[in-house]
Design an enzyme around this catalytic site. Sequence first.
Site, PDB file in Angstrom:
ATOM      1  N   GLY A 173       0.776  -1.240   0.000  1.00  7.17           N
ATOM      2  CA  GLY A 173       0.000   0.000   0.000  1.00  7.17           C
ATOM      3  C   GLY A 173       0.803   1.283   0.000  1.00  7.17           C
ATOM      4  O   GLY A 173       0.302   2.326   0.434  1.00  7.17           O
ATOM      5  N   ARG A 231      -5.224  -9.007  -8.556  1.00  2.89           N
ATOM      6  CA  ARG A 231      -6.229  -9.909  -9.119  1.00  2.89           C
ATOM      7  C   ARG A 231      -6.591  -9.425 -10.514  1.00  2.89           C
ATOM      8  O   ARG A 231      -6.735  -8.213 -10.730  1.00  2.89           O
ATOM      9  CB  ARG A 231      -7.516  -9.900  -8.275  1.00  2.89           C
ATOM     10  CG  ARG A 231      -7.329 -10.276  -6.842  1.00  2.89           C
ATOM     11  CD  ARG A 231      -7.152 -11.747  -6.608  1.00  2.89           C
ATOM     12  NE  ARG A 231      -8.229 -12.554  -7.156  1.00  2.89           N
ATOM     13  CZ  ARG A 231      -8.160 -13.873  -7.303  1.00  2.89           C
ATOM     14  NH1 ARG A 231      -7.057 -14.519  -6.988  1.00  2.89           N
ATOM     15  NH2 ARG A 231      -9.181 -14.538  -7.778  1.00  2.89           N
ATOM     16  N   LEU A 251      -9.223  -8.708 -13.336  1.00  5.21           N
ATOM     17  CA  LEU A 251     -10.639  -8.330 -13.284  1.00  5.21           C
ATOM     18  C   LEU A 251     -11.366  -8.869 -14.513  1.00  5.21           C
ATOM     19  O   LEU A 251     -10.787  -8.984 -15.591  1.00  5.21           O
ATOM     20  CB  LEU A 251     -10.754  -6.813 -13.202  1.00  5.21           C
ATOM     21  CG  LEU A 251     -10.182  -6.243 -11.899  1.00  5.21           C
ATOM     22  CD1 LEU A 251      -9.888  -4.756 -12.026  1.00  5.21           C
ATOM     23  CD2 LEU A 251     -11.109  -6.520 -10.720  1.00  5.21           C
ATOM     24  N   HIS A 295       1.763   0.607 -13.069  1.00  7.31           N
ATOM     25  CA  HIS A 295       2.598  -0.567 -13.350  1.00  7.31           C
ATOM     26  C   HIS A 295       4.065  -0.124 -13.355  1.00  7.31           C
ATOM     27  O   HIS A 295       4.391   0.916 -13.935  1.00  7.31           O
ATOM     28  CB  HIS A 295       2.218  -1.162 -14.708  1.00  7.31           C
ATOM     29  CG  HIS A 295       2.993  -2.398 -15.051  1.00  7.31           C
ATOM     30  ND1 HIS A 295       2.729  -3.634 -14.487  1.00  7.31           N
ATOM     31  CD2 HIS A 295       4.054  -2.584 -15.888  1.00  7.31           C
ATOM     32  CE1 HIS A 295       3.595  -4.519 -14.961  1.00  7.31           C
ATOM     33  NE2 HIS A 295       4.398  -3.919 -15.804  1.00  7.31           N
ATOM     34  N   ALA A 331       9.371   6.982  -8.007  1.00  4.02           N
ATOM     35  CA  ALA A 331       8.734   7.644  -9.153  1.00  4.02           C
ATOM     36  C   ALA A 331       7.222   7.392  -9.156  1.00  4.02           C
ATOM     37  O   ALA A 331       6.431   8.288  -9.474  1.00  4.02           O
ATOM     38  CB  ALA A 331       9.359   7.139 -10.454  1.00  4.02           C
ATOM     39  N   GLU A 332       6.816   6.176  -8.773  1.00  4.32           N
ATOM     40  CA  GLU A 332       5.384   5.856  -8.719  1.00  4.32           C
ATOM     41  C   GLU A 332       4.649   6.801  -7.783  1.00  4.32           C
ATOM     42  O   GLU A 332       3.531   7.250  -8.069  1.00  4.32           O
ATOM     43  CB  GLU A 332       5.184   4.405  -8.241  1.00  4.32           C
ATOM     44  CG  GLU A 332       5.681   3.357  -9.227  1.00  4.32           C
ATOM     45  CD  GLU A 332       5.347   1.937  -8.757  1.00  4.32           C
ATOM     46  OE1 GLU A 332       4.201   1.690  -8.365  1.00  4.32           O
ATOM     47  OE2 GLU A 332       6.254   1.085  -8.790  1.00  4.32           O
TER      48      GLU A 332
HETATM   49  C1  GAR Z   1       3.879  -1.285  -7.194  1.00  2.00           C
HETATM   50  O1  GAR Z   1       5.213  -1.293  -7.631  1.00  2.00           O
HETATM   51  C2  GAR Z   1       2.926  -1.344  -8.365  1.00  2.00           C
HETATM   52  O2  GAR Z   1       3.365  -0.599  -9.462  1.00  2.00           O
HETATM   53  C3  GAR Z   1       2.937  -2.818  -8.664  1.00  2.00           C
HETATM   54  O3  GAR Z   1       2.903  -3.439  -7.397  1.00  2.00           O
HETATM   55  C4  GAR Z   1       3.542  -2.582  -6.456  1.00  2.00           C
HETATM   56  C5  GAR Z   1       2.590  -2.326  -5.312  1.00  2.00           C
HETATM   57  O4  GAR Z   1       3.244  -1.633  -4.271  1.00  2.00           O
HETATM   58  N1  GAR Z   1       1.816  -3.199  -9.466  1.00  2.00           N
HETATM   59  C6  GAR Z   1       1.881  -4.143 -10.422  1.00  2.00           C
HETATM   60  O5  GAR Z   1       2.888  -4.782 -10.649  1.00  2.00           O
HETATM   61  C7  GAR Z   1       0.591  -4.347 -11.191  1.00  2.00           C
HETATM   62  N2  GAR Z   1       0.840  -5.102 -12.399  1.00  2.00           N
HETATM   63  P1  GAR Z   1       2.406  -0.907  -3.149  1.00  2.00           P
HETATM   64  O6  GAR Z   1       1.413  -1.930  -2.583  1.00  2.00           O
HETATM   65  O7  GAR Z   1       3.420  -0.505  -2.120  1.00  2.00           O
HETATM   66  O8  GAR Z   1       1.708   0.277  -3.769  1.00  2.00           O
END
Ligand code: GAR
Length: 210
Positions: A12, A91, A93, A109, A173-174
């Site tokens: 999260g 998951r 969808l 992503h 960056a996310e």
């Molecule tokens: C993040 O790096 C997100 O981009 C990736 O899972 C991680 C979740 O981290 N998502 C995917 O790979 C979806 N295909 P978080 O729970 O700390 O946000």
Amino acid sequence: RLKLGVLVSGRGSNLQALIDACRDPAFPAEIAVVISNRADAQAIARAEAAGIATAVIPHRQFASRADFDAAVDARLRQAEVALVCLAGFMRLLTTGFVAAWFDRMINIHPSLLPSFKGLHPQQQAIDAGVRLSGCTVHYVRDEMDAGPIIVQAMVPVLPDDDESRLADRILTAEHAAYPLAVRLIADGRVTVSGERTLVSGGGWPAAPVL
Ligand code: GAR
């Protein structure tokens, strides 16, 4: 403020970035509900600590994916959600759910799509020998990790990177890219046009290059 429903499965940290962004009264969105398919997700604890409504919907309790998705859909509608944000939601969808939230559901992503879809995108980037990677926020379509791109942010891939070092750099960056994408949508600046988006009002949405 635009009402968000955030779907999570784990740590999260992207949810936390959205929580922190929404704390600013000037931010044009608020989180109406956080939904997890796992009761033990750290994301649920983060939402509770922030005083946000949560729902745990364990996928194993449902006979089919469609039944699970219907339960998620009902909770989103109950909270009058306008935009669904997938934030580490692991998951797949159903087509029906994706259609119900078409152009109203986004995902983040950890690669520069369309490169490195699916699992372990950071390791895929290292294995491919690319010098730059990053993250992508995009509208959700039936095909996994595909759909009109809203924001991308790039980071270098360094010679001594392993999967976890690169993942940490991309994650930083996310945490800038996801709130930026939500802000652009909530401000009404994003239009979907075929396979891409158009962004009005100036400022090109390539978030901080680290
Ligand atoms: C993040 O790096 C997100 O981009 C990736 O899972 C991680 C979740 O981290 N998502 C995917 O790979 C979806 N295909 P978080 O729970 O700390 O946000």
